[in-house]
Scaffold this motif. Structure first.
Motif, PDB file in Angstrom:
ATOM      1  N   MET A 120       0.853  -1.169   0.000  1.00 50.87           N
ATOM      2  CA  MET A 120       0.000   0.000   0.000  1.00 50.87           C
ATOM      3  C   MET A 120       0.897   1.230   0.000  1.00 50.87           C
ATOM      4  N   ALA A 121       0.460   2.221  -0.717  1.00 58.38           N
ATOM      5  CA  ALA A 121       1.174   3.491  -0.680  1.00 58.38           C
ATOM      6  C   ALA A 121       1.243   3.933   0.772  1.00 58.38           C
ATOM      7  N   SER A 122       2.429   4.314   1.218  1.00 56.42           N
ATOM      8  CA  SER A 122       2.622   4.607   2.639  1.00 56.42           C
ATOM      9  C   SER A 122       1.782   5.779   3.129  1.00 56.42           C
ATOM     10  N   ASN A 123       1.332   6.614   2.210  1.00 56.40           N
ATOM     11  CA  ASN A 123       0.561   7.772   2.640  1.00 56.40           C
ATOM     12  C   ASN A 123      -0.940   7.632   2.366  1.00 56.40           C
ATOM     13  N   PHE A 124      -1.407   6.462   1.944  1.00 61.22           N
ATOM     14  CA  PHE A 124      -2.831   6.282   1.644  1.00 61.22           C
ATOM     15  C   PHE A 124      -3.621   6.055   2.929  1.00 61.22           C
ATOM     16  N   LYS A 125      -4.728   6.775   3.042  1.00 63.82           N
ATOM     17  CA  LYS A 125      -5.613   6.613   4.196  1.00 63.82           C
ATOM     18  C   LYS A 125      -7.061   6.771   3.744  1.00 63.82           C
ATOM     19  N   ILE A 126      -7.945   6.087   4.463  1.00 65.69           N
ATOM     20  CA  ILE A 126      -9.384   6.228   4.252  1.00 65.69           C
ATOM     21  C   ILE A 126      -9.982   6.740   5.559  1.00 65.69           C
ATOM     22  N   PHE A 127     -10.636   7.880   5.486  1.00 70.63           N
ATOM     23  CA  PHE A 127     -11.318   8.448   6.645  1.00 70.63           C
ATOM     24  C   PHE A 127     -12.811   8.222   6.463  1.00 70.63           C
ATOM     25  N   LEU A 128     -13.455   7.625   7.465  1.00 63.81           N
ATOM     26  CA  LEU A 128     -14.885   7.319   7.410  1.00 63.81           C
ATOM     27  C   LEU A 128     -15.678   8.292   8.255  1.00 63.81           C
ATOM     28  N   ASN A 129     -16.848   8.658   7.730  1.00 60.63           N
ATOM     29  CA  ASN A 129     -17.753   9.539   8.453  1.00 60.63           C
ATOM     30  C   ASN A 129     -19.180   9.089   8.156  1.00 60.63           C
ATOM     31  N   ARG A 130     -19.940   8.804   9.202  1.00 62.80           N
ATOM     32  CA  ARG A 130     -21.337   8.393   9.047  1.00 62.80           C
ATOM     33  C   ARG A 130     -22.275   9.553   9.334  1.00 62.80           C
ATOM     34  N   ASN A 131     -23.294   9.684   8.493  1.00 62.45           N
ATOM     35  CA  ASN A 131     -24.380  10.649   8.694  1.00 62.45           C
ATOM     36  C   ASN A 131     -25.675   9.916   8.410  1.00 62.45           C
ATOM     37  N   ASN A 132     -26.528   9.775   9.379  1.00 61.55           N
ATOM     38  CA  ASN A 132     -27.833   9.140   9.199  1.00 61.55           C
ATOM     39  C   ASN A 132     -27.739   7.912   8.303  1.00 61.55           C
ATOM     40  N   ASN A 133     -28.242   8.003   7.074  1.00 63.85           N
ATOM     41  CA  ASN A 133     -28.248   6.874   6.140  1.00 63.85           C
ATOM     42  C   ASN A 133     -27.164   6.965   5.087  1.00 63.85           C
ATOM     43  N   SER A 134     -26.054   7.612   5.408  1.00 64.98           N
ATOM     44  CA  SER A 134     -24.975   7.694   4.433  1.00 64.98           C
ATOM     45  C   SER A 134     -23.629   7.476   5.104  1.00 64.98           C
ATOM     46  N   LEU A 135     -22.711   6.965   4.314  1.00 66.38           N
ATOM     47  CA  LEU A 135     -21.341   6.747   4.752  1.00 66.38           C
ATOM     48  C   LEU A 135     -20.445   7.491   3.777  1.00 66.38           C
ATOM     49  N   HIS A 136     -19.558   8.313   4.303  1.00 64.15           N
ATOM     50  CA  HIS A 136     -18.637   9.083   3.473  1.00 64.15           C
ATOM     51  C   HIS A 136     -17.235   8.537   3.676  1.00 64.15           C
ATOM     52  N   LEU A 137     -16.596   8.160   2.569  1.00 68.90           N
ATOM     53  CA  LEU A 137     -15.219   7.697   2.599  1.00 68.90           C
ATOM     54  C   LEU A 137     -14.368   8.762   1.935  1.00 68.90           C
ATOM     55  N   ASN A 138     -13.466   9.343   2.686  1.00 66.03           N
ATOM     56  CA  ASN A 138     -12.562  10.355   2.149  1.00 66.03           C
ATOM     57  C   ASN A 138     -11.210   9.711   1.918  1.00 66.03           C
ATOM     58  N   LEU A 139     -10.795   9.662   0.666  1.00 70.87           N
ATOM     59  CA  LEU A 139      -9.531   9.031   0.290  1.00 70.87           C
ATOM     60  C   LEU A 139      -8.432  10.075   0.269  1.00 70.87           C
ATOM     61  N   MET A 140      -7.285   9.730   0.866  1.00 73.33           N
ATOM     62  CA  MET A 140      -6.154  10.651   0.939  1.00 73.33           C
ATOM     63  C   MET A 140      -4.878   9.917   0.523  1.00 73.33           C
ATOM     64  N   GLY A 141      -4.012  10.604  -0.217  1.00 72.43           N
ATOM     65  CA  GLY A 141      -2.709  10.053  -0.563  1.00 72.43           C
ATOM     66  C   GLY A 141      -2.654   9.507  -1.976  1.00 72.43           C
ATOM     67  N   ASP A 142      -1.779   8.528  -2.178  1.00 71.63           N
ATOM     68  CA  ASP A 142      -1.579   7.913  -3.490  1.00 71.63           C
ATOM     69  C   ASP A 142      -2.429   6.654  -3.606  1.00 71.63           C
ATOM     70  N   PHE A 143      -3.068   6.485  -4.764  1.00 76.44           N
ATOM     71  CA  PHE A 143      -3.949   5.337  -4.989  1.00 76.44           C
ATOM     72  C   PHE A 143      -3.241   4.343  -5.899  1.00 76.44           C
ATOM     73  N   ASP A 144      -2.713   3.265  -5.290  1.00 73.28           N
ATOM     74  CA  ASP A 144      -2.033   2.217  -6.050  1.00 73.28           C
ATOM     75  C   ASP A 144      -2.811   0.904  -5.883  1.00 73.28           C
ATOM     76  N   GLY A 145      -2.222  -0.207  -6.281  1.00 71.27           N
ATOM     77  CA  GLY A 145      -2.913  -1.495  -6.205  1.00 71.27           C
ATOM     78  C   GLY A 145      -3.311  -1.886  -4.790  1.00 71.27           C
ATOM     79  N   SER A 146      -2.417  -1.701  -3.849  1.00 71.46           N
ATOM     80  CA  SER A 146      -2.721  -2.045  -2.456  1.00 71.46           C
ATOM     81  C   SER A 146      -3.804  -1.128  -1.891  1.00 71.46           C
ATOM     82  N   SER A 147      -3.747   0.132  -2.280  1.00 76.89           N
ATOM     83  CA  SER A 147      -4.767   1.083  -1.845  1.00 76.89           C
ATOM     84  C   SER A 147      -6.132   0.672  -2.384  1.00 76.89           C
ATOM     85  N   ALA A 148      -6.142   0.198  -3.637  1.00 79.39           N
ATOM     86  CA  ALA A 148      -7.394  -0.262  -4.247  1.00 79.39           C
ATOM     87  C   ALA A 148      -7.981  -1.410  -3.437  1.00 79.39           C
ATOM     88  N   PHE A 149      -7.143  -2.367  -3.030  1.00 79.06           N
ATOM     89  CA  PHE A 149      -7.636  -3.483  -2.226  1.00 79.06           C
ATOM     90  C   PHE A 149      -8.113  -3.019  -0.855  1.00 79.06           C
TER      91      PHE A 149
END
Length: 90
Positions: free
Chosen positions: A1-30
């Motif tokens: 995984m890219a060493s700087n890749f992170k996923i930040f999760l935030n829930r609101n009522n009936n929705s989930l927000h995934l905020n992607l940060m960093g480099d998106f490579d194969g490991s990040s995709a998985f």
């Protein structure tokens, strides 16, 4: 995984927000695929914000898009942000 890749999760009522940060490579995709599997089927609308991605590696895009094509339950994902059209499954 890219060493700087992170996923930040935030829930609101009936929705989930995934905020992607960093480099998106194969490991990040998985990592994103596994996060989606964990939260799929809970009835929440899932928004994936790509605005925090600094680079998209072709292999990461290919891994993610092929998995989403195979797994039809991902077709209701909402992609937002600067790289939304690049990462969203075709």
């Amino acid at each position: 995984m890219a060493s700087n890749f992170k996923i930040f999760l935030n829930r609101n009522n009936n929705s989930l927000h995934l905020n992607l940060m960093g480099d998106f490579d194969g490991s990040s995709a998985f990592e994103l695929i596994n996060t989606l599997k964990e939260h799929n089927g809970n009835g929440a609308k899932i928004f994936i914000n790509t605005g925090g991605l600094s680079s998209l590696h072709p292999f990461g895009l290919d891994v993610f898009q092929k998995n989403c094509t195979i797994n039809k339950s991902y077709r209701d994902l909402m992609f937002i942000g600067e790289h939304a059209t690049e990462i969203a499954p075709l």
